[in-house]
Design an enzyme around this catalytic site. Structure first.
Site, PDB file in Angstrom:
ATOM      1  N   PRO A   1       0.833  -1.207   0.000  1.00 44.99           N
ATOM      2  CA  PRO A   1       0.000   0.000   0.000  1.00 44.99           C
ATOM      3  C   PRO A   1       0.869   1.260   0.000  1.00 44.99           C
ATOM      4  O   PRO A   1       1.903   1.283   0.682  1.00 44.99           O
ATOM      5  CB  PRO A   1      -0.801  -0.102   1.293  1.00 44.99           C
ATOM      6  CG  PRO A   1      -0.487  -1.410   1.909  1.00 44.99           C
ATOM      7  CD  PRO A   1       0.638  -2.053   1.173  1.00 44.99           C
TER       8      PRO A   1
ATOM      9  N   GLY B   1       3.636   3.786   5.331  1.00 47.34           N
ATOM     10  CA  GLY B   1       4.742   3.397   6.205  1.00 47.34           C
ATOM     11  C   GLY B   1       5.305   2.024   5.890  1.00 47.34           C
ATOM     12  O   GLY B   1       6.126   1.507   6.637  1.00 47.34           O
ATOM     13  N   LEU B   2       4.858   1.412   4.761  1.00 44.47           N
ATOM     14  CA  LEU B   2       5.362   0.076   4.431  1.00 44.47           C
ATOM     15  C   LEU B   2       6.473   0.117   3.380  1.00 44.47           C
ATOM     16  O   LEU B   2       6.874  -0.917   2.848  1.00 44.47           O
ATOM     17  CB  LEU B   2       4.219  -0.843   3.997  1.00 44.47           C
ATOM     18  CG  LEU B   2       3.227  -1.232   5.103  1.00 44.47           C
ATOM     19  CD1 LEU B   2       2.168  -2.179   4.565  1.00 44.47           C
ATOM     20  CD2 LEU B   2       3.902  -1.890   6.295  1.00 44.47           C
ATOM     21  N   GLY B   3       6.942   1.305   3.075  1.00 46.39           N
ATOM     22  CA  GLY B   3       8.137   1.411   2.228  1.00 46.39           C
ATOM     23  C   GLY B   3       7.898   1.174   0.747  1.00 46.39           C
ATOM     24  O   GLY B   3       8.799   0.704   0.043  1.00 46.39           O
ATOM     25  N   SER B   4       6.700   1.506   0.250  1.00 45.87           N
ATOM     26  CA  SER B   4       6.406   1.175  -1.153  1.00 45.87           C
ATOM     27  C   SER B   4       7.349   1.877  -2.124  1.00 45.87           C
ATOM     28  O   SER B   4       7.793   1.270  -3.103  1.00 45.87           O
ATOM     29  CB  SER B   4       4.945   1.474  -1.495  1.00 45.87           C
ATOM     30  OG  SER B   4       4.748   2.852  -1.601  1.00 45.87           O
TER      31      SER B   4
ATOM     32  N   ALA C   1      10.511   2.887  -1.691  1.00 51.63           N
ATOM     33  CA  ALA C   1      11.849   2.284  -1.663  1.00 51.63           C
ATOM     34  C   ALA C   1      11.829   0.900  -2.304  1.00 51.63           C
ATOM     35  O   ALA C   1      12.783   0.508  -2.983  1.00 51.63           O
ATOM     36  CB  ALA C   1      12.361   2.197  -0.226  1.00 51.63           C
TER      37      ALA C   1
ATOM     38  N   ASP D   1      14.255   2.799   5.227  1.00 50.53           N
ATOM     39  CA  ASP D   1      13.459   2.003   4.281  1.00 50.53           C
ATOM     40  C   ASP D   1      14.361   1.326   3.248  1.00 50.53           C
ATOM     41  O   ASP D   1      14.282   0.112   3.030  1.00 50.53           O
ATOM     42  CB  ASP D   1      12.444   2.876   3.526  1.00 50.53           C
ATOM     43  CG  ASP D   1      11.277   3.295   4.396  1.00 50.53           C
ATOM     44  OD1 ASP D   1      11.401   3.218   5.624  1.00 50.53           O
ATOM     45  OD2 ASP D   1      10.243   3.714   3.837  1.00 50.53           O
TER      46      ASP D   1
HETATM   47  O1  PMV Z   1       5.917   5.885   8.919  1.00 52.90           O
HETATM   48  P1  PMV Z   1       7.312   5.501   8.538  1.00 52.90           P
HETATM   49  O2  PMV Z   1       7.556   4.028   8.470  1.00 52.90           O
HETATM   50  O3  PMV Z   1       7.815   6.264   7.349  1.00 52.90           O
HETATM   51  O4  PMV Z   1       8.249   5.939   9.766  1.00 52.90           O
HETATM   52  C1  PMV Z   1       8.368   7.217  10.309  1.00 52.90           C
HETATM   53  C2  PMV Z   1       9.383   7.108  11.403  1.00 52.90           C
HETATM   54  C3  PMV Z   1       9.626   8.358  12.225  1.00 52.90           C
HETATM   55  O5  PMV Z   1      10.587   8.000  13.216  1.00 52.90           O
HETATM   56  C4  PMV Z   1       8.367   8.831  12.927  1.00 52.90           C
HETATM   57  C5  PMV Z   1      10.178   9.508  11.394  1.00 52.90           C
HETATM   58  C6  PMV Z   1      11.567   9.308  10.849  1.00 52.90           C
HETATM   59  O6  PMV Z   1      11.938  10.040   9.915  1.00 52.90           O
HETATM   60  O7  PMV Z   1      12.323   8.463  11.342  1.00 52.90           O
END
Ligand code: PMV
Length: 318
Positions: free
Chosen positions: A96, A100-103, A105, A147
């Site tokens: 998705p 935050g799942l790194g799509s 990268a 990521d």
């Molecule tokens: O939501 P993600 O997986 O992109 O992680 C963000 C992580 C934070 O520590 C909140 C921000 C950062 O740049 O490290």
């Protein structure tokens, strides 16, 4: 013809405190993947197809700073291939986007690998990682680098950022790959709420600026949790990760980056048998994760759905 795949990623421990120099742990999520296929083309120029995002374009029609264009150019430059022949590049991803799942990268890593293998010049993981980091900058401005590191090595990574950037976000960092002594299962659930990481990072910064002494202690506590978690994963004491997740979630609540929806999912996971649970990533929305015994994974996932999760996935970290 050449094909390459790359997994998604999720932060296990240490988000937010990582911005202040404490370590974080992230792991690959192999149940979701980006796939890239590169084939010869009889057309006059290179075409890029990404049906999942309705992209159908020629290479030359991409903006100069487009991450896909930059990925293709940087691989060709790294391999001294100029000009490159007309290609057909097809991208699929089940990761998705913006969750935050790194799509981003994962697409970069799969594209870099597929092109390098098409030109029969496979690149080592550290080179793939360095190229993907440059592309991450186009996606995020000042990415931490976590990521691209987790996804390039497809291994758990213990990550410490190097130096602060003016906005307090990542400025690159040091990723140390480490081994999992005993596989463990996670259920990941998406709140379905889009919450910009930039905002939660900014709010934590305001808290920190108002009372640095207090928040430095909190960040130190997160750092201790992360070190204990790495040790538990490396020694196979994975059951103890549950209590560490609960403790990390409580500290993230103090940082005001949880939300009623995330708290509801964390509680639902715990009451349906998870060993521990926490939000993951920027917070306020996005994903949470729960540590489960394999036999409990399905029932925890359905409890999370009943508690409002938009989607869930079960993954084994090994
Ligand atoms: O939501 P993600 O997986 O992109 O992680 C963000 C992580 C934070 O520590 C909140 C921000 C950062 O740049 O490290």
């Amino acid at each position: 013809m050449s094909l390459a795949t790359a997994p998604g990623k999720i932060i296990l421990f240490g988000e937010h405190a990582v911005v202040y120099g404490r370590p974080a742990l992230a792991v690959p999520v192999t149940q979701v993947q980006a796939n890239v296929e590169v084939v010869d083309s009889a057309e006059a120029e290179t075409w890029i197809e990404a049906p999942d995002i309705s992209l159908h374009t020629t290479f030359s029609a991409l903006a100069p700073t487009h991450p896909l264009r930059s990925a293709i150019e940087s691989v060709c430059a790294a391999l001294n291939i100029a000009p490159f022949p007309p290609l057909r590049i097809t991208i699929h991803s089940s990761i998705p986007v913006a969750s935050g799942l790194g799509s981003g990268a994962a697409v970069s890593v799969a594209l870099i690998r597929a092109l390098a293998s098409y030109f029969q010049r496979p690149l080592p993981a550290d080179k793939v990682n360095a190229l993907a980091y440059e592309i991450e900058k186009l996606h995020h401005g000042t990415p931490s680098g976590i990521d691209n590191t987790v996804i390039s090595y497809a291994k758990p990574v213990y990550f410490v950022r190097q130096s602060p950037s003016p906005d307090g976000r990542g400025a690159g960092g040091e990723g140390q790959v480490f081994n999992v002594a005993r596989p463990f299962s996670l259920v990941i659930a998406d709140t379905g709420i889009a919450a910009p990481t930039k905002e939660s990072v900014g709010d934590v910064r305001k808290l920190w600026e108002a009372d640095k002494a207090h928040w430095e202690v909190v960040f130190d506590q997160v750092g201790e949790i992360v070190r204990a978690a790495k040790n538990a994963i490396e020694t196979g004491a994975t059951d103890s990760l549950g209590a560490l997740m609960d403790a990390n979630h409580a500290l993230l609540q103090q940082m005001t980056v949880s939300s009623p929806e995330l708290d509801r999912l964390v509680l639902a996971a715990k009451t349906s048998g998870a060993l521990g649970a926490k939000l993951s990533g920027g917070g306020r929305g996005g994903n949470m994760l729960a540590l489960v015994k394999p036999a409990a994974a399905d029932s925890v996932a359905s409890a999370l759905k009943s508690a409002g999760a938009k989607s869930t996935l079960i993954t084994i970290i090994q």
